[in-house]
Enzyme design. Sequence first.
Site, mmCIF file in Angstrom:
data_model
loop_
_atom_site.group_PDB
_atom_site.id
_atom_site.type_symbol
_atom_site.label_atom_id
_atom_site.label_comp_id
_atom_site.label_asym_id
_atom_site.label_seq_id
_atom_site.Cartn_x
_atom_site.Cartn_y
_atom_site.Cartn_z
ATOM 1 N N THR A 60 1.336 -5.544 -2.736
ATOM 2 C CA THR A 60 0.989 -5.623 -1.317
ATOM 3 C C THR A 60 1.314 -7.041 -0.860
ATOM 4 O O THR A 60 0.859 -8.009 -1.475
ATOM 5 C CB THR A 60 -0.510 -5.321 -1.121
ATOM 6 O OG1 THR A 60 -0.761 -3.970 -1.540
ATOM 7 C CG2 THR A 60 -0.923 -5.472 0.329
ATOM 8 N N CYS A 61 2.117 -7.154 0.200
ATOM 9 C CA CYS A 61 2.561 -8.477 0.647
ATOM 10 C C CYS A 61 1.368 -9.322 1.101
ATOM 11 O O CYS A 61 0.640 -8.951 2.024
ATOM 12 C CB CYS A 61 3.559 -8.358 1.786
ATOM 13 S SG CYS A 61 4.046 -9.962 2.431
ATOM 14 N N VAL A 62 1.206 -10.447 0.481
ATOM 15 C CA VAL A 62 0.014 -11.262 0.719
ATOM 16 C C VAL A 62 -0.044 -11.792 2.154
ATOM 17 O O VAL A 62 -1.113 -11.774 2.788
ATOM 18 C CB VAL A 62 -0.086 -12.389 -0.340
ATOM 19 C CG1 VAL A 62 1.066 -13.381 -0.219
ATOM 20 C CG2 VAL A 62 -1.418 -13.098 -0.254
#
Lengths: 130, 124
Positions: free
Chosen positions: A77-79
């Site tokens: 999940t893209c931070v």
Amino acid sequence: MKFTIVLHAAPYTSQASLSALRFAQASLAAGHEIVRVFFYYDGVHNTNEFSAAPQDELDLVEAWSTLLQEHGIDAVTCVSSSIKRGIIDTREARRHDRQGHNLRAPAVLSGLGQLVDASLASDRTISFGA
Amino acid sequence: MDTAPVQKQFTFLARRSPYGSGHARAMLDMVLATAVFDQKVTLIFLDDGVLQLQRNQAAAGIGAKDLGAALGVLPLYDIQQIFVDGQSLQLRGMSPQELAIPATVCDSARISQLLHESDVVFTL
């Protein structure tokens, strides 16, 4: 073939999440390999553990988590997309002084480099919800 | 075991207007991150995406950050393959001489060719 799947859209808002999920299921059934699923932009909502679907609807967050776990698929999940949308793990909760954390396992928070890396290792990178 | 290539041709299609949604900025983040990882990057502006190239965007008025100015960092990331669809510019009354950053004007046939030469294509 080796696939990387990128999901840009939130569950329930559009068809994209379910399309991506079904593509992933069909790929695995056909003997392909999924190198990584990358949740970007609104797609990070697919890893929000605090989401709960009505009983007569498919729980997409649950379905993604189950698929990823059962097949041991790497999921990121893209931070930068996720923190501002309120999807955080224990570490980010501490860092930003928030009471809860809600990143649904097995997804982990990491950066766009993981998408580049996965694309290099895959024959195809397929985007949903763009 | 076969090893993954260390470099691929990544092409990005910017098709959305700079404001009204976060798509354009999120795609710019993808472009920059890909360049940081030493990949071959091509950026193509078409459809409403050409509006991202409009000079003198007054984004502060809507509480946004100026995307045209943000595009100014592309040369710092050594991104030089920047194209803009001529017809999309024309349809929006924009002149190739008045863009926020230099871009090579091309037609749809050239875009098609660029896509064929790509290993990975993203749009957002």
